[in-house]
Design an enzyme around this catalytic site. Sequence first.
Site, short mmCIF file in Angstrom:
data_model
loop_
_atom_site.label_atom_id
_atom_site.label_comp_id
_atom_site.label_asym_id
_atom_site.label_seq_id
_atom_site.Cartn_x
_atom_site.Cartn_y
_atom_site.Cartn_z
N ASP A 160 4.61 0.11 -12.24
CA ASP A 160 3.44 0.45 -12.97
C ASP A 160 3.37 2.09 -12.73
O ASP A 160 2.35 2.74 -12.29
CB ASP A 160 2.00 -0.03 -12.73
CG ASP A 160 1.08 0.11 -13.65
OD1 ASP A 160 1.44 0.87 -14.71
OD2 ASP A 160 -0.29 -0.11 -13.63
N ASN A 181 -1.11 6.69 -11.27
CA ASN A 181 -0.99 5.93 -10.07
C ASN A 181 -0.10 6.90 -8.94
O ASN A 181 0.70 6.26 -7.92
CB ASN A 181 0.25 4.67 -10.11
CG ASN A 181 -0.96 3.77 -10.78
OD1 ASN A 181 -2.14 3.69 -10.73
ND2 ASN A 181 -0.23 2.77 -11.67
N ASP A 214 -0.10 2.19 -5.69
CA ASP A 214 -0.20 1.11 -6.31
C ASP A 214 0.95 0.30 -6.92
O ASP A 214 1.19 0.30 -8.00
CB ASP A 214 -1.13 1.34 -7.61
CG ASP A 214 -2.66 1.32 -7.40
OD1 ASP A 214 -3.12 0.63 -6.70
OD2 ASP A 214 -3.15 2.43 -7.85
#
Length: 340
Positions: free
Chosen positions: A200, A205, A218
């Site tokens: 992701d 992030n 993350d």
Amino acid sequence: PDLPIEYQIEFLPYDKRWEFPRHRLTLGIQLGTGCFGRVVKAEAIGLKDSKETVKTVAVKMTKSLSDVVAMDALISELKILIYLGSHLNVVNLLGACTKDIAKGELLVIVEYCRFGNLQSYLINHRNQFITQLDEFGNMKSGIDAEHPNISEHLDLTVNGEGRAVQQQANTLSTRDLISWAFQIARGMEYLTSKKVLHGDLAARNVLLADDGVVKVADFGMARKMYYSDYYEKKGQGLLPVKWMAIESLTDNIFSSQSDVWSYGVLLWELFSLGKLPYPGRNAKFELIKVLQNGYRMEKPDNAPNFFYEMMTDCWKLEPNERPTFVQLQQMIGNYMEPLT
Ligand code: ADE
């Protein structure tokens, strides 16, 4: 043995040396929230060897005390963080409170990054952006003194007591974006070397810490990727499918080379100063169709030509034709050399 580490995560041990006493942690305001968990700011007393000192940290936890899926994901994340070790361009683990796991509480303590995530930072600093590109999309040379990095650019301001204090100026330049691109490639190179997939990678992030340091956060999403419709449900109107490689969208295949695709989209976000990718295209099936037909995003206004070429290389149909994070890091390093 060659599987990404996420597939073996259940077999990784919890190392008790990371345990931090719950009573020495004071939770504060919320910093962020996702579909599984939330992050709060906190004060930790006596982390590691610093016995009495108070340190500001970020603490990850599940939103609800009874969500077993969320708890599972957080346990995996903790195990990945322990396994990973530390790197400057990754949000590192500082400790964990695991004693109350049976009651549904697990606190994962990580580094606090003062300036928050890059997506918000880019949007909030658009007005202070200084381009260092010439009219042809190439970096101007010999302007070091004129437009230093934000990390070097210090302003004197007057504080509440009427005293002059040094503060980071709120400017943002092409060079800052390039430095971030380089650091993110380094962080990702480290994850890749440890066989950890991010899954992701996006500006939301990546976090900005002091001294212009950026850190990838993350990661370790592979377990969540078992639930293939996770991506469309996530967020508030955000469609993370826009960061996914074509093979992830069509065949649910994730690899370091699909992280490279996402890195290309992240570059696009950086040089468009935080725009949402594929403006106006919000349906997954439509995105898949146009990508398969060879469509790719145009060069963002603030991207050097060199970086646009790199983005399009990251978006090659064939995963093995995309550059690796080792190569990306080297390419940007070489590009930066005459500029520093
Ligand atoms: N938001 C989410 N995680 C964070 C962190 N580690 N530091 C600062 N803000 C955050």
